[in-house]
Design an enzyme around this catalytic site. Structure first.
Site, PDB file in Angstrom:
ATOM      1  N   SER A 136      34.780  38.910  40.120  1.00 18.49           N
ATOM      2  CA  SER A 136      35.772  39.883  40.586  1.00 18.49           C
ATOM      3  C   SER A 136      35.068  41.042  41.291  1.00 18.49           C
ATOM      4  O   SER A 136      34.412  40.834  42.314  1.00 18.49           O
ATOM      5  CB  SER A 136      36.633  40.349  39.414  1.00 18.49           C
ATOM      6  OG  SER A 136      37.720  41.132  39.859  1.00 18.49           O
ATOM      7  N   ASP A 148      45.366  32.805  41.673  1.00 23.59           N
ATOM      8  CA  ASP A 148      44.847  34.155  41.421  1.00 23.59           C
ATOM      9  C   ASP A 148      45.815  35.197  41.980  1.00 23.59           C
ATOM     10  O   ASP A 148      46.172  35.167  43.153  1.00 23.59           O
ATOM     11  CB  ASP A 148      43.472  34.307  42.075  1.00 23.59           C
ATOM     12  CG  ASP A 148      42.702  35.509  41.562  1.00 23.59           C
ATOM     13  OD1 ASP A 148      43.257  36.620  41.579  1.00 23.59           O
ATOM     14  OD2 ASP A 148      41.536  35.334  41.168  1.00 23.59           O
ATOM     15  N   HIS A 201      43.392  35.164  37.304  1.00 24.60           N
ATOM     16  CA  HIS A 201      42.201  35.950  37.591  1.00 24.60           C
ATOM     17  C   HIS A 201      41.431  36.332  36.325  1.00 24.60           C
ATOM     18  O   HIS A 201      40.194  36.206  36.274  1.00 24.60           O
ATOM     19  CB  HIS A 201      42.594  37.215  38.361  1.00 24.60           C
ATOM     20  CG  HIS A 201      41.426  38.010  38.855  1.00 24.60           C
ATOM     21  ND1 HIS A 201      40.769  37.702  40.028  1.00 24.60           N
ATOM     22  CD2 HIS A 201      40.784  39.091  38.332  1.00 24.60           C
ATOM     23  CE1 HIS A 201      39.779  38.561  40.207  1.00 24.60           C
ATOM     24  NE2 HIS A 201      39.764  39.413  39.194  1.00 24.60           N
TER      25      HIS A 201
END
Length: 478
Positions: free
Chosen positions: A235, A377, A409
């Site tokens: 991320s 996501d 996610h």
């Protein structure tokens, strides 16, 4: 340069000091940069005596924000200062490893020298025979204040992440321990830099690469000339990892990086803004807009000129916050509606130019990549990652790309870690990878039996941590 010390209001800083006391009482810039020769060593300051808590970075200016003249006199990656530290899980549970912090020189996207800080970890005891192995772990800091940085969050007696909101920098320690448990040295850069420029990818990539340089030149870490380096991040950490991979051949070609594993990849920041607009992730993405504007003053001027009063109030209130509070403040907000211009504000020249500089794919990494992504996501959309992989592969890259269909996610950050560490272990061990690219679609990456041992070792490392056993010596192979 714009002020390094712009990190929130004085009232907020005083509040953080109070919390810390209560905790104590309770217990042209993109050209190549020349490789640096091994610099003169710096003194290593002793660790703080227990139970003295570490100062938050905003107050620890001597280490985090040294004088500009001192920084400018150094080469990229050259050490400015070093000190021993105690690290702990969740600020409380001691981790039985050797640990230091280093301050070093890096370079921002305007070619100006800036200070940077990284945490160094290694297993206690003598290094084992064979090549030295170093993993650069990029945390998902996702914040707009220096007290959220991993160098602070990882220290014993720091204000716990449950209070500061520094969720990922605190919880990712449970993954970092697996890297040390495997017998590897680890460098964890504060890749957002002295302005906490969240989502400013080219800056994060440079700070990451210079952190590896600093670790390589730090004698107590004991890295040898046969060093092999791997990159990992998820991320917000994938922003730094991906940009370090792309900038490697131009910015730090001397570094022996053998592979990079990244997931939940924010390959195109504009696509994240488009997806977050009026959706659950709008608060987090607004923080990214603040962070980017700190590294790109032209975007800051555009926002100050065109933001409506609500937008300015939100930006001011989110200015000094860590990830949890960033995400919780202003979800489902109409981000684009905060800008008083006709049409889509992202189509205006300044935002379009700045966001264009943050889109991955301008350079192809010169070492193998493992990229994993949740197909549904809801923060970092899969479409730009598909495009990124196609771009890399068309230019001759070696990429293993996995799309996971039963995750999203946040859950993929856990599910994808074991496959990523298994893949990176093979690169660090010198095992060959495939030539070219492969793309696979899986129901869940967690169902791959080849990675189950790594999951078991993750649990074992953290049980060992809880009873203060040494990590990584002997190594627990993933």
């Amino acid at each position: 340069m714009r002020g390094w010390k712009r990190h929130g209001s004085l009232v907020f800083v005083r509040l953080m000091v109070g919390v810390g006391l209560m905790a104590l009482i309770a217990g042209g810039p993109f050209g190549p940069v020349a490789a640096t020769a091994a610099p003169a060593s710096v003194p290593v300051a002793p660790v703080l005596p227990f139970p003295v808590p570490p100062a938050i970075p905003e107050f620890d200016t001597g280490f985090y924000l040294p004088p500009q003249a001192v920084v400018a006199a150094k080469k990229p990656g050259e050490l400015i200062a070093a000190r021993r530290v105690h690290v702990a899980a969740l600020s409380v549970i001691p981790i039985n490893v050797d640990a230091w912090q280093i301050s070093y020189r890096s370079t921002n996207t305007r070619g100006e020298p800036i200070p940077a800080v990284a945490t160094l970890l290694k297993p206690k005891g003598r290094a084992k025979p064979g090549p030295s192995k170093l993993v650069s772990w990029q945390s998902a800091e996702d914040s707009t204040a220096m007290y959220c940085a991993p160098s602070y969050a990882l220290q014993q007696a720091s204000i716990p992440g449950q209070l500061t909101g520094s969720a990922d920098s605190s919880l990712e320690v449970l993954q970092i321990t697996s890297l040390v448990g495997a017998g590897w040295s680890v460098v964890i850069p504060d890749h957002q830099g002295p302005e906490s420029a969240f989502a400013a990818g080219p800056l994060a990539g440079r700070i990451t690469l210079d952190g590896i340089r600093g670790a390589r030149n730090f004698a107590p870490l004991g890295l040898k000339d046969d060093l092999r380096v791997g990159l990992m991040g998820y991320s917000g950490g994938a922003i730094a990892t991906g940009w370090a991979a792309e900038l490697h051949s131009r910015y730090a070609p001397e570094l022996p990086i053998v592979g990079a594993a990244e997931g939940g990849v924010p390959a195109n920041i504009r696509a994240l803004v488009d997806l977050a607009d009026k959706n659950a992730a709008s608060g987090l993405i607004l923080a990214g807009i603040i962070g980017v504007s700190r590294e790109y003053p032209e975007l800051d001027r555009f926002l100050q000129r065109h933001m409506n009063p609500l937008g300015k109030a939100l930006l001011a209130s989110k200015n000094p916050l860590c990830l949890t509070y960033q995400a919780a403040l202003a979800p489902f907000v109409d981000i684009k509606g905060l800008v008083n211009v006709p049409g889509d504000p992202l189509d205006y020249p300044t935002p379009r130019k700045v966001l264009g500089k943050l889109k991955m794919g301008s350079d192809t990494p010169d070492f193998p990549m493992f990229i994993y992504q949740s197909n549904p996501d809801w923060i970092a959309p899969v479409g730009p990652v598909n495009e990124l992989v196609r771009t890399y592969c068309a230019d001759g890259a070696s990429v293993r790309y996995v799309r996971d269909h039963f995750s999203e996610h946040i859950t993929l950050a856990v599910e994808g870690f074991a496959p990523a560490i298994v893949w990176l272990r093979d690169r660090l061990d010198g095992r060959p990878t495939q030539t070219g690219c492969t793309t696979s679609d899986q129901g869940s990456m967690a169902l791959d039996p080849a990675t189950w041992r790594a999951f078991v070792n993750l649990v074992g490392n953290n049980l060992a941590l809880a009873i203060n056993q040494r990590l990584g010596n002997p190594p627990r192979v993933p």
